[in-house]
Design an enzyme around this catalytic site. Structure first.
Site, PDB file in Angstrom:
ATOM      1  N   ARG A 114       0.802 -25.626 -21.720  1.00  0.00           N
ATOM      2  CA  ARG A 114       0.773 -24.678 -20.722  1.00  0.00           C
ATOM      3  C   ARG A 114       0.461 -25.105 -19.543  1.00  0.00           C
ATOM      4  O   ARG A 114      -0.325 -25.849 -19.293  1.00  0.00           O
ATOM      5  CB  ARG A 114       0.103 -23.352 -20.913  1.00  0.00           C
ATOM      6  CG  ARG A 114      -0.051 -22.408 -19.866  1.00  0.00           C
ATOM      7  CD  ARG A 114      -1.060 -21.327 -20.302  1.00  0.00           C
ATOM      8  NE  ARG A 114      -0.951 -20.354 -18.987  1.00  0.00           N
ATOM      9  CZ  ARG A 114      -0.606 -19.136 -19.130  1.00  0.00           C
ATOM     10  NH1 ARG A 114      -0.401 -18.320 -19.998  1.00  0.00           N
ATOM     11  NH2 ARG A 114      -0.987 -18.391 -17.825  1.00  0.00           N
ATOM     12  N   ASP A 168      -1.817 -12.669 -15.775  1.00  0.00           N
ATOM     13  CA  ASP A 168      -3.166 -13.558 -15.831  1.00  0.00           C
ATOM     14  C   ASP A 168      -3.615 -13.649 -14.598  1.00  0.00           C
ATOM     15  O   ASP A 168      -2.828 -13.636 -13.531  1.00  0.00           O
ATOM     16  CB  ASP A 168      -2.555 -15.007 -16.098  1.00  0.00           C
ATOM     17  CG  ASP A 168      -1.814 -15.053 -17.507  1.00  0.00           C
ATOM     18  OD1 ASP A 168      -2.530 -14.630 -18.554  1.00  0.00           O
ATOM     19  OD2 ASP A 168      -0.802 -15.808 -17.589  1.00  0.00           O
ATOM     20  N   HIS A 170       3.098 -10.114 -19.830  1.00  0.00           N
ATOM     21  CA  HIS A 170       3.673 -10.612 -21.094  1.00  0.00           C
ATOM     22  C   HIS A 170       2.507 -10.438 -21.976  1.00  0.00           C
ATOM     23  O   HIS A 170       1.608 -10.122 -21.785  1.00  0.00           O
ATOM     24  CB  HIS A 170       3.709 -12.112 -20.567  1.00  0.00           C
ATOM     25  CG  HIS A 170       2.577 -12.968 -20.310  1.00  0.00           C
ATOM     26  ND1 HIS A 170       2.067 -12.992 -18.825  1.00  0.00           N
ATOM     27  CD2 HIS A 170       1.652 -13.629 -20.892  1.00  0.00           C
ATOM     28  CE1 HIS A 170       0.724 -13.527 -18.787  1.00  0.00           C
ATOM     29  NE2 HIS A 170       0.711 -13.934 -19.864  1.00  0.00           N
ATOM     30  N   HIS A 175      -0.273  -7.911 -20.273  1.00  0.00           N
ATOM     31  CA  HIS A 175      -1.186  -8.216 -19.356  1.00  0.00           C
ATOM     32  C   HIS A 175      -0.545  -9.441 -18.228  1.00  0.00           C
ATOM     33  O   HIS A 175       0.592  -9.856 -18.597  1.00  0.00           O
ATOM     34  CB  HIS A 175      -2.242  -8.923 -19.710  1.00  0.00           C
ATOM     35  CG  HIS A 175      -2.145 -10.348 -20.576  1.00  0.00           C
ATOM     36  ND1 HIS A 175      -1.457 -10.519 -21.692  1.00  0.00           N
ATOM     37  CD2 HIS A 175      -2.520 -11.707 -19.925  1.00  0.00           C
ATOM     38  CE1 HIS A 175      -1.738 -11.757 -21.778  1.00  0.00           C
ATOM     39  NE2 HIS A 175      -1.913 -12.454 -20.880  1.00  0.00           N
TER      40      HIS A 175
END
Length: 276
Positions: free
Chosen positions: A266, A111, A252, A109
């Protein structure tokens, strides 16, 4: 037997910064950049250009990276993204076990594609890693487009797709009420000018103007195409590492094969609307 690369083919240098290619299509280890500090425009320009060229950049440090240092370093790549799903701006810590990873992120996918302006980039910084497993993988969508036949390239170039959070919302109420947006199936990297596929199995709902059967056939083909090993790079996490990826020209996924704790920081970087 594969073709051996010479150091000159594998390494490139810009000023004091060296880039060591990891695979033929995606990923480079960066040498000569201190990840504990913020950097000025000169370093930022080099790293941003290289991020688009390599898709993913990897940084190693011999010493721990604090949350404040990680945040300062991330400014090289742009402004921090404000999450629409309740996490707020800035960095957050992910400590998901393998079961949660398997449910949420163990699929290819990119984001935020259901948003009008998806993220431009994202960074992960390792805090605590398992003894084995818990890797992260990336796939080059420029390599994926280049590998299509010219007929398929012409078919998809100019086509649009609907991206929606509806599928994710079935599992996680925090993802909202089915946010969606239409984007080109083939986008152009604003830096390298290379074309890249922009559909993913988590968020792409349908191709605009196609029948249900055509949608099923074409999207399944593209999702299977992403699984081509030549498009991939795989990172085995070690302490004090940072990975940065260009969201729009890569996909990723996490690998949910670990039992011990895996703690990552993150930060996501604000982007603009993908363009054909």
């Amino acid at each position: 037997m594969g073709v051996e690369t010479t150091p000159a083919q594998r390494l490139s240098t810009v000023g004091s910064i060296r880039f060591e290619k990891v695979t033929g299509n995606i990923g480079a280890i960066v040498h000569g950049v201190d990840v504990h500090v913020a950097h000025g425009d000169e370093v930022a320009s080099v790293l941003l250009r290289s991020l688009h060229e390599h898709g993913v950049l990897f940084f190693h440090s011999d010493t721990a990276i604090s949350g404040e240092q990680f945040s300062g370093f991330s400014s090289v790549f742009g402004e921090q993204y404000v999450y629409p799903y309740g996490k707020g701006p800035g960095q957050f810590v992910t400590e998901e076990g393998a079961d949660a990873v398997r449910l949420r992120t163990s699929y290819w996918h990119t984001d935020g594609s259901p948003q009008e302006k998806p993220p431009q980039a994202a960074l992960l910084c390792s805090v605590e890693v398992p003894a084995f497993g818990g890797d992260t993988m990336w796939a080059s969508m420029t390599a994926a487009f280049d590998a299509l036949s010219s007929r398929y390239q012409r078919l998809f170039d100019g086509m649009e797709a609907v991206h929606s959070t509806a599928a994710v919302a079935r599992y996680h109420d925090a993802f909202g009420q089915g946010e969606s947006h239409v984007h080109p199936v083939v986008i152009t990297d604003p830096v390298t000018r290379r074309k890249a596929l922009y559909v993913n199995s988590v968020y792409t709902e349908r191709l605009v103007g196609m029948s249900e059967r055509e949608n099923e056939t074409l999207l399944r083909m593209l999702y299977e195409h992403v699984n081509t090993p030549e498009f991939h790079v795989r990172l085995r996490w070690q302490p004090n590492m940072i990975a940065v990826w260009e969201e729009r020209v890569t996909q990723h996924r996490a690998v949910a094969d670990y039992a011990e704790r895996r703690v990552l920081r993150r930060i996501t970087i604000t982007g603009d609307r993908p363009k054909a």
